[in-house]
Design a protein around this motif. Sequence first.
Motif, PDB file in Angstrom:
ATOM      1  N   TYR A   1       1.051   5.051   1.088  1.00  0.00           N
ATOM      2  CA  TYR A   1       0.368   6.062   1.910  1.00  0.00           C
ATOM      3  C   TYR A   1       0.713   7.430   1.324  1.00  0.00           C
TER       4      TYR A   1
ATOM      5  N   VAL B   1      -7.109   0.520   6.545  1.00  0.00           N
ATOM      6  CA  VAL B   1      -5.836  -0.190   6.496  1.00  0.00           C
ATOM      7  C   VAL B   1      -5.859  -1.520   7.257  1.00  0.00           C
TER       8      VAL B   1
ATOM      9  N   LEU C   1       0.862  -1.175   0.000  1.00  0.00           N
ATOM     10  CA  LEU C   1       0.000   0.000   0.000  1.00  0.00           C
ATOM     11  C   LEU C   1       0.905   1.233   0.000  1.00  0.00           C
TER      12      LEU C   1
ATOM     13  N   ILE D   1       3.892  -1.069   3.788  1.00  0.00           N
ATOM     14  CA  ILE D   1       3.277   0.241   3.562  1.00  0.00           C
ATOM     15  C   ILE D   1       4.414   1.224   3.333  1.00  0.00           C
TER      16      ILE D   1
END
Length: 626
Positions: free
Chosen positions: A150, A197, A148, A209
């Motif tokens: 951010y 999340v 992911l 992340i």
Amino acid sequence: MQSTILGWPRPAKIAVVIAVDVVLALLATWIAFTLRLDELHYPMGAQWWVYVLAPVLAIPVFVKFGLYRAIFRYTGQAALKATGQAVAVHCMALLSVLLWQQWPGVPRSVGILQPLLFLLLVGSSRALARFWLASLDGSRGQSDGRLLIYGAGTAGAQTASAIAISRQFVLLGFVDDDATKVGRSINGVPVFAPADVPDLVARRGVTDILLALPSSSRERRNRIIASLRSVPVHIRTLPGLADLATGRVTVQDFKELDIEDLLGRDPVQPSTDLLARNLANKVVLVTGAGGSIGSELCRQILLERPLQLLLLDHNEFGLYSIHQELQGLCIAEGLRSELVPLLGSVANPQRLQEICQAYQPAAVFHAAAYKHVPMVESNPAEGILNNVFGTLNMARAAIDNGIGQFVLVSTDKAVRPTNIMGASKRMAELVLQALAGQATNAATCFGMVRFGNVLGSSGSVVPLFRTQLASGGPLTVTHPEVTRYFMTIPEAAQLVLQAGAMATGGDVFVLDMGEPVKIMDLARRMVELSGLSVRDEGNPGGDIEIVVTGLRPGEKLYEELLIGDNPTPTAHPRIMKAHEDYLAWPELELHLQTLRRAADSSDVLAIKAVLQTCVHGYSAQTPQAT
């Protein structure tokens, strides 16, 4: 086949691309005539000139715009923009010729239709080549994890493009706290809210992340990192804005969290006026230049453009390394300062006198010291000779040669020390305080700077913890309650330079470092931010164990910055001036003579006796873990 093509020499690749573009130019011309005449076209008469002109005009323009220097696997918006500009120039040239010649059977509108079709064909060919050749990289191995990002801004989008090319991660989505972006997508990748999340990690198997927030404030980063600590993922970050100025991001740019992220507070900002004072166009000497603090001092002093920067160290490799690095910095920043590497030890007074006589420095930053507590505890005589008498040697050389400024790099371990290293640094402070109190030494302004543990230095727990994490643990902590003040290496170096500029003689400066940090909490934080869990009684199935090893010889549970309790403010809001009692030089000189004899004969009991007499709060008893 991809491997074969990628293995071709560069001229062969360029020749193939030019040949393809020639074919595409001819094809675009044929389609333009066919569309304009509304029938399948076969060129006749003057129409052949258009078929000749199309590639003859296009190829030189493409060369001029650098389209044959691009690497197709990594082409992006910049290459697309250059292609559009090149075709626009080609269009103007072709249309101008057609309007000028007025060839029979050649519609003028072909001069517009052909470039439009040509742009479509060339753009499609570049895109096809990119995805076809890039697939080779992705076929070489499995992805490293499920990711992911951010931050759904420019840096996040660039990172997504880098991931698509490298195929080292499977990108599952973006995370952003901007409500206007949540629920939308970037190049087909969805944007989620921060609250999603934990569910994404559980359902989609997220392993990493990446914080793509190069311009965000430290406060915001700290909030985000704190919110992710409970999620079992590896958190990494991108470099700052300066490192991303080129507009390109690669997977190799991903790095572990900054030292400042682990610190948990905003770094102390420097005062540029204080940094520049007494450095620009001056000769500056840094002792211990190859060490963690000394090398950072050199970097920051060099940016203030001194006339000469003298690098003194007894470690040949350390001196070589910092000299090479600073030479590179001079080239990169266009600096004209002269760098002078000097091998020598502060324990050799003759060498120090020679250096000061030869170069006449205006300022000395004295960072040379043995600083590892257990090491000095095991080698007390060498610690005293280097830390105490090395400082005295350098101070006398400064006085004898009229050096205007002398700044000692000290430590919070000098306050009520329980170890010889801390006591030796307090003795070094006492030496400078006593010398500053003598009217005959007024030409040299002495200052001392105390700070806590430096994150990322050779003696810091952070590199140790990272090494232990990489090897699967355990992380070793000496005591569950051991607490330290922390700062970054740049903060420490800036403090030294700024405090030196404020010194009036015999001053002891300390940094307002906020709240101290428990080493146990720091260890847990590093484990959790690595995507792992701590193995303890409450979580026997965890990944990394934290082991308490017991206090080392001379180690304290808590460190202090002040002996007294009456600090006064300075020109910098986060730097304070301490008021510490000291011995007058005649009295201290007698104790130094006794200490020197004890160190020369390696008489540890005599060394400790002198330290107990001179250093307030020093106890030779090693504290025991409880």
